[in-house]
Design a protein around this motif. Structure first.
Motif, PDB file in Angstrom:
ATOM      1  N   LEU A  64       0.843  -1.197   0.000  1.00  0.00           N
ATOM      2  CA  LEU A  64       0.000   0.000   0.000  1.00  0.00           C
ATOM      3  C   LEU A  64       0.876   1.244   0.000  1.00  0.00           C
ATOM      4  O   LEU A  64       2.012   1.208   0.467  1.00  0.00           O
ATOM      5  CB  LEU A  64      -0.870   0.043   1.253  1.00  0.00           C
ATOM      6  CG  LEU A  64      -1.815  -1.116   1.530  1.00  0.00           C
ATOM      7  CD1 LEU A  64      -2.480  -0.938   2.889  1.00  0.00           C
ATOM      8  CD2 LEU A  64      -2.865  -1.212   0.435  1.00  0.00           C
ATOM      9  N   ALA A  65       0.322   2.346  -0.479  1.00  0.00           N
ATOM     10  CA  ALA A  65       0.972   3.633  -0.281  1.00  0.00           C
ATOM     11  C   ALA A  65       0.835   3.964   1.204  1.00  0.00           C
ATOM     12  O   ALA A  65      -0.067   3.451   1.886  1.00  0.00           O
ATOM     13  CB  ALA A  65       0.292   4.699  -1.136  1.00  0.00           C
ATOM     14  N   LEU A  66       1.707   4.818   1.720  1.00  0.00           N
ATOM     15  CA  LEU A  66       1.666   5.147   3.150  1.00  0.00           C
ATOM     16  C   LEU A  66       0.316   5.732   3.561  1.00  0.00           C
ATOM     17  O   LEU A  66      -0.199   5.394   4.632  1.00  0.00           O
ATOM     18  CB  LEU A  66       2.812   6.093   3.516  1.00  0.00           C
ATOM     19  CG  LEU A  66       4.214   5.492   3.386  1.00  0.00           C
ATOM     20  CD1 LEU A  66       5.273   6.563   3.632  1.00  0.00           C
ATOM     21  CD2 LEU A  66       4.405   4.322   4.341  1.00  0.00           C
ATOM     22  N   ASP A  67      -0.271   6.576   2.722  1.00  0.00           N
ATOM     23  CA  ASP A  67      -1.569   7.151   3.083  1.00  0.00           C
ATOM     24  C   ASP A  67      -2.675   6.095   3.083  1.00  0.00           C
ATOM     25  O   ASP A  67      -3.588   6.138   3.914  1.00  0.00           O
ATOM     26  CB  ASP A  67      -1.931   8.349   2.204  1.00  0.00           C
ATOM     27  CG  ASP A  67      -2.032   8.026   0.718  1.00  0.00           C
ATOM     28  OD1 ASP A  67      -1.375   7.068   0.249  1.00  0.00           O
ATOM     29  OD2 ASP A  67      -2.771   8.736   0.009  1.00  0.00           O
ATOM     30  N   GLU A  68      -2.590   5.114   2.192  1.00  0.00           N
ATOM     31  CA  GLU A  68      -3.563   4.018   2.192  1.00  0.00           C
ATOM     32  C   GLU A  68      -3.418   3.167   3.453  1.00  0.00           C
ATOM     33  O   GLU A  68      -4.416   2.727   4.031  1.00  0.00           O
ATOM     34  CB  GLU A  68      -3.370   3.114   0.978  1.00  0.00           C
ATOM     35  CG  GLU A  68      -3.716   3.750  -0.350  1.00  0.00           C
ATOM     36  CD  GLU A  68      -3.357   2.853  -1.516  1.00  0.00           C
ATOM     37  OE1 GLU A  68      -4.262   2.594  -2.326  1.00  0.00           O
ATOM     38  OE2 GLU A  68      -2.199   2.402  -1.607  1.00  0.00           O
ATOM     39  N   ALA A  69      -2.172   2.937   3.863  1.00  0.00           N
ATOM     40  CA  ALA A  69      -1.928   2.168   5.089  1.00  0.00           C
ATOM     41  C   ALA A  69      -2.497   2.916   6.291  1.00  0.00           C
ATOM     42  O   ALA A  69      -3.125   2.310   7.167  1.00  0.00           O
ATOM     43  CB  ALA A  69      -0.437   1.899   5.266  1.00  0.00           C
ATOM     44  N   ALA A  70      -2.298   4.234   6.332  1.00  0.00           N
ATOM     45  CA  ALA A  70      -2.834   5.040   7.442  1.00  0.00           C
ATOM     46  C   ALA A  70      -4.360   4.960   7.488  1.00  0.00           C
ATOM     47  O   ALA A  70      -4.942   4.817   8.569  1.00  0.00           O
ATOM     48  CB  ALA A  70      -2.366   6.485   7.311  1.00  0.00           C
ATOM     49  N   GLU A  71      -4.998   5.024   6.324  1.00  0.00           N
ATOM     50  CA  GLU A  71      -6.455   4.921   6.266  1.00  0.00           C
ATOM     51  C   GLU A  71      -6.931   3.548   6.739  1.00  0.00           C
ATOM     52  O   GLU A  71      -7.943   3.436   7.444  1.00  0.00           O
ATOM     53  CB  GLU A  71      -6.948   5.174   4.837  1.00  0.00           C
ATOM     54  CG  GLU A  71      -6.806   6.611   4.400  1.00  0.00           C
ATOM     55  CD  GLU A  71      -7.102   6.817   2.925  1.00  0.00           C
ATOM     56  OE1 GLU A  71      -7.721   5.940   2.290  1.00  0.00           O
ATOM     57  OE2 GLU A  71      -6.699   7.874   2.404  1.00  0.00           O
ATOM     58  N   THR A  72      -6.200   2.500   6.368  1.00  0.00           N
ATOM     59  CA  THR A  72      -6.545   1.141   6.791  1.00  0.00           C
ATOM     60  C   THR A  72      -6.412   1.008   8.306  1.00  0.00           C
ATOM     61  O   THR A  72      -7.281   0.418   8.965  1.00  0.00           O
ATOM     62  CB  THR A  72      -5.647   0.113   6.078  1.00  0.00           C
ATOM     63  OG1 THR A  72      -5.838   0.252   4.664  1.00  0.00           O
ATOM     64  CG2 THR A  72      -5.975  -1.304   6.503  1.00  0.00           C
ATOM     65  N   ILE A  73      -5.356   1.575   8.863  1.00  0.00           N
ATOM     66  CA  ILE A  73      -5.149   1.528  10.318  1.00  0.00           C
ATOM     67  C   ILE A  73      -6.258   2.293  11.030  1.00  0.00           C
ATOM     68  O   ILE A  73      -6.790   1.832  12.045  1.00  0.00           O
ATOM     69  CB  ILE A  73      -3.750   2.074  10.684  1.00  0.00           C
ATOM     70  CG1 ILE A  73      -2.670   1.126  10.149  1.00  0.00           C
ATOM     71  CG2 ILE A  73      -3.622   2.269  12.194  1.00  0.00           C
ATOM     72  CD1 ILE A  73      -1.278   1.726  10.114  1.00  0.00           C
ATOM     73  N   GLN A  74      -6.630   3.448  10.492  1.00  0.00           N
ATOM     74  CA  GLN A  74      -7.717   4.225  11.095  1.00  0.00           C
ATOM     75  C   GLN A  74      -9.012   3.425  11.111  1.00  0.00           C
ATOM     76  O   GLN A  74      -9.710   3.377  12.114  1.00  0.00           O
ATOM     77  CB  GLN A  74      -7.918   5.541  10.327  1.00  0.00           C
ATOM     78  CG  GLN A  74      -8.963   6.442  10.957  1.00  0.00           C
ATOM     79  CD  GLN A  74      -8.532   6.952  12.312  1.00  0.00           C
ATOM     80  OE1 GLN A  74      -7.485   7.563  12.437  1.00  0.00           O
ATOM     81  NE2 GLN A  74      -9.336   6.701  13.344  1.00  0.00           N
ATOM     82  N   LYS A  75      -9.315   2.757   9.981  1.00  0.00           N
ATOM     83  CA  LYS A  75     -10.520   1.926   9.902  1.00  0.00           C
ATOM     84  C   LYS A  75     -10.447   0.783  10.904  1.00  0.00           C
ATOM     85  O   LYS A  75     -11.422   0.491  11.605  1.00  0.00           O
ATOM     86  CB  LYS A  75     -10.712   1.385   8.491  1.00  0.00           C
ATOM     87  CG  LYS A  75     -11.969   0.532   8.347  1.00  0.00           C
ATOM     88  CD  LYS A  75     -12.185   0.072   6.921  1.00  0.00           C
ATOM     89  CE  LYS A  75     -13.404  -0.775   6.697  1.00  0.00           C
ATOM     90  NZ  LYS A  75     -14.087  -1.368   7.794  1.00  0.00           N
ATOM     91  N   HIS A  76      -9.274   0.137  11.012  1.00  0.00           N
ATOM     92  CA  HIS A  76      -9.085  -0.956  11.970  1.00  0.00           C
ATOM     93  C   HIS A  76      -9.392  -0.477  13.393  1.00  0.00           C
ATOM     94  O   HIS A  76     -10.109  -1.143  14.143  1.00  0.00           O
ATOM     95  CB  HIS A  76      -7.648  -1.485  11.870  1.00  0.00           C
ATOM     96  CG  HIS A  76      -7.311  -2.555  12.838  1.00  0.00           C
ATOM     97  ND1 HIS A  76      -7.720  -3.869  12.677  1.00  0.00           N
ATOM     98  CD2 HIS A  76      -6.608  -2.526  14.009  1.00  0.00           C
ATOM     99  CE1 HIS A  76      -7.286  -4.591  13.683  1.00  0.00           C
ATOM    100  NE2 HIS A  76      -6.602  -3.799  14.506  1.00  0.00           N
ATOM    101  N   CYS A  77      -8.868   0.690  13.738  1.00  0.00           N
ATOM    102  CA  CYS A  77      -9.094   1.244  15.084  1.00  0.00           C
ATOM    103  C   CYS A  77     -10.540   1.711  15.267  1.00  0.00           C
ATOM    104  O   CYS A  77     -11.120   1.518  16.336  1.00  0.00           O
ATOM    105  CB  CYS A  77      -8.111   2.377  15.359  1.00  0.00           C
ATOM    106  SG  CYS A  77      -6.399   1.818  15.486  1.00  0.00           S
ATOM    107  N   ASP A  78     -11.134   2.298  14.232  1.00  0.00           N
ATOM    108  CA  ASP A  78     -12.537   2.720  14.294  1.00  0.00           C
ATOM    109  C   ASP A  78     -13.462   1.531  14.510  1.00  0.00           C
ATOM    110  O   ASP A  78     -14.517   1.654  15.137  1.00  0.00           O
ATOM    111  CB  ASP A  78     -12.957   3.458  13.016  1.00  0.00           C
ATOM    112  CG  ASP A  78     -12.343   4.841  12.885  1.00  0.00           C
ATOM    113  OD1 ASP A  78     -11.776   5.355  13.871  1.00  0.00           O
ATOM    114  OD2 ASP A  78     -12.421   5.410  11.765  1.00  0.00           O
ATOM    115  N   ASP A  79     -13.060   0.367  13.993  1.00  0.00           N
ATOM    116  CA  ASP A  79     -13.843  -0.865  14.135  1.00  0.00           C
ATOM    117  C   ASP A  79     -13.568  -1.590  15.458  1.00  0.00           C
ATOM    118  O   ASP A  79     -14.030  -2.712  15.653  1.00  0.00           O
ATOM    119  CB  ASP A  79     -13.566  -1.822  12.967  1.00  0.00           C
ATOM    120  CG  ASP A  79     -14.094  -1.316  11.638  1.00  0.00           C
ATOM    121  OD1 ASP A  79     -14.893  -0.357  11.628  1.00  0.00           O
ATOM    122  OD2 ASP A  79     -13.699  -1.877  10.591  1.00  0.00           O
ATOM    123  N   GLY A  80     -12.783  -0.964  16.342  1.00  0.00           N
ATOM    124  CA  GLY A  80     -12.532  -1.551  17.650  1.00  0.00           C
ATOM    125  C   GLY A  80     -11.180  -2.215  17.809  1.00  0.00           C
ATOM    126  O   GLY A  80     -10.854  -2.721  18.880  1.00  0.00           O
TER     127      GLY A  80
END
Length: 111
Positions: A64-80
Motif C-alpha cells: 500500500l501507499a503510506l496514506d492508504e496504510a494510514a487509512e486502513t489503520i484508522q478503519k481498523h481502530c474505528d472498528d474496535g
C-alpha cells in the motif's frame, strides 16, 4: 527463510511477509535501521504510528501507499481494533523474515 504472518485487520484475515526489499523500504520510510529497532533497547521506543504505517504498507501481500496504510489503520481502530494488533503482526513478520533471528523465524510465523 521468509514466512508470512496471519492476523486480523479490519475484521478480515490479512498476511504480512517481509523480504529484503520490503524491509529496505520499511527502513527508508522510518529513517532508521531495523537492526537498531530490533535491538533490546529499540523496539518499544520505535513502535510509533509511523512504524505501524510503514510496516503495514510494505508488509502486506499487496503493498500500500503510506496514506492508504494510514487509512486502513484508522478503519481498523474505528472498528474496535488496536495499533498493538498490527504492531504485533509487524514484529512477528520481521522475525519471520529470518533476517534477524534465524531460530525464531518459524516460531514467529506460527504464533
Amino acid at each position: 527463510m521468509k514466512k508470512s504472518v496471519e492476523f486480523k485487520l479490519c475484521g478480515k484475515e490479512a498476511k504480512l511477509e517481509f523480504n529484503i526489499m520490503r524491509l529496505a523500504k520499511f527502513e527508508k520510510a522510518l529513517g532508521q535501521s531495523l537492526f537498531y529497532i530490533m535491538s533490546t533497547n529499540g523496539i518499544l521506543r520505535s513502535m510509533d504510528i509511523n512504524f505501524t504505517i510503514a510496516g503495514l504498507a510494505f508488509g502486506l501481500e499487496k503493498e500500500l501507499a503510506l496514506d492508504e496504510a494510514a487509512e486502513t489503520i484508522q478503519k481498523h481502530c474505528d472498528d474496535g481494533g488496536l495499533l498493538d494488533d498490527i504492531n504485533d503482526a509487524i514484529y512477528r513478520g520481521i522475525i519471520a523474515s529470518g533476517l534477524f533471528i534465524k531460530a525464531a523465524a518459524k516460531e514467529a510465523a506460527e504464533e
